[in-house]
Design a protein around this motif. Structure first.
Motif, PDB file in Angstrom:
ATOM      1  N   ALA A 178      -6.742  -1.219  -5.627  1.00 50.45           N
ATOM      2  CA  ALA A 178      -7.673  -0.348  -4.914  1.00 50.45           C
ATOM      3  C   ALA A 178      -7.125   1.072  -4.846  1.00 50.45           C
ATOM      4  O   ALA A 178      -5.913   1.282  -4.819  1.00 50.45           O
ATOM      5  CB  ALA A 178      -7.909  -0.864  -3.496  1.00 50.45           C
ATOM      6  N   GLN A 179      -8.046   1.999  -4.841  1.00 47.23           N
ATOM      7  CA  GLN A 179      -7.708   3.405  -4.629  1.00 47.23           C
ATOM      8  C   GLN A 179      -8.789   3.968  -3.723  1.00 47.23           C
ATOM      9  O   GLN A 179      -9.942   4.107  -4.131  1.00 47.23           O
ATOM     10  CB  GLN A 179      -7.650   4.157  -5.956  1.00 47.23           C
ATOM     11  CG  GLN A 179      -7.287   5.611  -5.789  1.00 47.23           C
ATOM     12  CD  GLN A 179      -6.940   6.276  -7.112  1.00 47.23           C
ATOM     13  OE1 GLN A 179      -6.684   5.619  -8.112  1.00 47.23           O
ATOM     14  NE2 GLN A 179      -6.918   7.592  -7.108  1.00 47.23           N
ATOM     15  N   ILE A 180      -8.416   4.242  -2.490  1.00 44.44           N
ATOM     16  CA  ILE A 180      -9.355   4.811  -1.535  1.00 44.44           C
ATOM     17  C   ILE A 180      -9.110   6.315  -1.535  1.00 44.44           C
ATOM     18  O   ILE A 180      -8.044   6.784  -1.128  1.00 44.44           O
ATOM     19  CB  ILE A 180      -9.173   4.194  -0.127  1.00 44.44           C
ATOM     20  CG1 ILE A 180      -9.396   2.666  -0.185  1.00 44.44           C
ATOM     21  CG2 ILE A 180     -10.166   4.799   0.850  1.00 44.44           C
ATOM     22  CD1 ILE A 180      -8.181   1.872  -0.443  1.00 44.44           C
ATOM     23  N   ARG A 181     -10.080   7.036  -2.010  1.00 43.28           N
ATOM     24  CA  ARG A 181      -9.880   8.447  -2.304  1.00 43.28           C
ATOM     25  C   ARG A 181      -9.893   9.330  -1.061  1.00 43.28           C
ATOM     26  O   ARG A 181     -10.694   9.151  -0.160  1.00 43.28           O
ATOM     27  CB  ARG A 181     -10.941   8.917  -3.301  1.00 43.28           C
ATOM     28  CG  ARG A 181     -10.814   8.178  -4.627  1.00 43.28           C
ATOM     29  CD  ARG A 181     -11.899   8.510  -5.597  1.00 43.28           C
ATOM     30  NE  ARG A 181     -13.191   8.094  -5.070  1.00 43.28           N
ATOM     31  CZ  ARG A 181     -14.348   8.569  -5.490  1.00 43.28           C
ATOM     32  NH1 ARG A 181     -14.394   9.476  -6.432  1.00 43.28           N
ATOM     33  NH2 ARG A 181     -15.468   8.135  -4.971  1.00 43.28           N
TER      34      ARG A 181
ATOM     35  N   VAL B 119      -8.104   9.936   1.734  1.00 41.97           N
ATOM     36  CA  VAL B 119      -8.078   9.471   3.121  1.00 41.97           C
ATOM     37  C   VAL B 119      -6.732   9.726   3.811  1.00 41.97           C
ATOM     38  O   VAL B 119      -6.596   9.489   5.007  1.00 41.97           O
ATOM     39  CB  VAL B 119      -8.423   7.965   3.230  1.00 41.97           C
ATOM     40  CG1 VAL B 119      -9.864   7.734   2.831  1.00 41.97           C
ATOM     41  CG2 VAL B 119      -7.476   7.113   2.407  1.00 41.97           C
TER      42      VAL B 119
ATOM     43  N   ASP C 280      -4.874  10.038  -1.921  1.00 40.86           N
ATOM     44  CA  ASP C 280      -5.516   8.723  -1.965  1.00 40.86           C
ATOM     45  C   ASP C 280      -4.579   7.665  -1.386  1.00 40.86           C
ATOM     46  O   ASP C 280      -3.360   7.772  -1.487  1.00 40.86           O
ATOM     47  CB  ASP C 280      -5.838   8.341  -3.411  1.00 40.86           C
ATOM     48  CG  ASP C 280      -6.775   9.317  -4.092  1.00 40.86           C
ATOM     49  OD1 ASP C 280      -7.381  10.169  -3.399  1.00 40.86           O
ATOM     50  OD2 ASP C 280      -6.903   9.241  -5.327  1.00 40.86           O
ATOM     51  N   SER C 281      -5.163   6.629  -0.815  1.00 39.51           N
ATOM     52  CA  SER C 281      -4.417   5.435  -0.427  1.00 39.51           C
ATOM     53  C   SER C 281      -4.553   4.453  -1.592  1.00 39.51           C
ATOM     54  O   SER C 281      -5.646   4.264  -2.125  1.00 39.51           O
ATOM     55  CB  SER C 281      -5.003   4.817   0.840  1.00 39.51           C
ATOM     56  OG  SER C 281      -4.297   3.647   1.193  1.00 39.51           O
TER      57      SER C 281
ATOM     58  N   THR D 277       0.849  -1.175   0.000  1.00 39.22           N
ATOM     59  CA  THR D 277       0.000   0.000   0.000  1.00 39.22           C
ATOM     60  C   THR D 277       0.890   1.232   0.000  1.00 39.22           C
ATOM     61  O   THR D 277       1.891   1.284   0.712  1.00 39.22           O
ATOM     62  CB  THR D 277      -0.912   0.022   1.245  1.00 39.22           C
ATOM     63  OG1 THR D 277      -1.678  -1.173   1.264  1.00 39.22           O
ATOM     64  CG2 THR D 277      -1.840   1.221   1.236  1.00 39.22           C
TER      65      THR D 277
END
Length: 180
Positions: free
Chosen positions: A154-157, A159, A168-169, A133
């Motif tokens: 995955a792209q967690i916007r 955070v 983004d993560s 990550t």
């Protein structure tokens, strides 16, 4: 204990007690630029030699999922891996820290990660996926994941908050059959 030659200039090997001072010196007793890229939003402290020694003895020494990165016979960083899912031991993630800026942008990170992923798949024969990550502010790690053919899973916007800006993560992974 292991010692894996990745290239003619790069080696990964087990972390020994005698490495602790050298690791601390390059990580915390000088240029701290690496901390701006290694999850700076977490605000990890700059460790004293005593605190780092305690941490290293607990987590790195005699750990098959931790290694020093040796480049041209000098310790320049470390890699590690951990079970994201704890005792289930099916979800393996890894990280890398190249502390010495003079090693950046030379392809060393890609060589190390390629070698480390191969080692992890060899060491844990039942595992099906390995990943890492990063955050959208670390373009170097994103580039490495893509260069090695890893999948952006995955792209967690927005955070990760750093210097009054959201990032983004981002998760990268590779399956055993994709790696072989």
């Amino acid at each position: 204990m292991f010692n894996k030659n990745c290239t003619d200039k790069v080696t990964l090997r087990s972390i020994e007690t005698t490495d602790i001072f050298d690791l601390w010196k390059i990580a915390f007793d000088g240029d701290l630029e690496w901390m701006k890229w290694n999850g700076p939003y977490l605000k990890d402290p700059v460790l004293s030699l005593e605190a780092f020694t305690k941490l290293a003895e607990e987590r790195y020494v005699n750990n098959p999922f931790a290694a020093v990165v040796v480049y041209e016979n000098q310790i320049v960083g470390q890699v590690f891996a951990f079970w994201e899912d704890g005792t289930l031991k099916q979800w393996l993630e890894f990280g890398i820290c190249l502390y010495d800026q003079s090693t950046w942008n030379k392809g060393i990170g890609s060589e190390v990660i390629q070698c480390w992923i191969t080692y992890l798949f060899e060491t844990v024969p039942l595992i099906q996926r390995v990943g890492f990550t990063t955050w959208s502010g670390n373009k170097g790690m994103m580039k490495i994941g893509e260069k090695l053919g890893m999948v952006r899973e995955a792209q967690i916007r927005k955070v990760r908050y750093y210097q009054e800006k959201y990032y983004d993560s981002i998760k990268y992974g590779v399956l055993r059959e994709e790696w072989q």
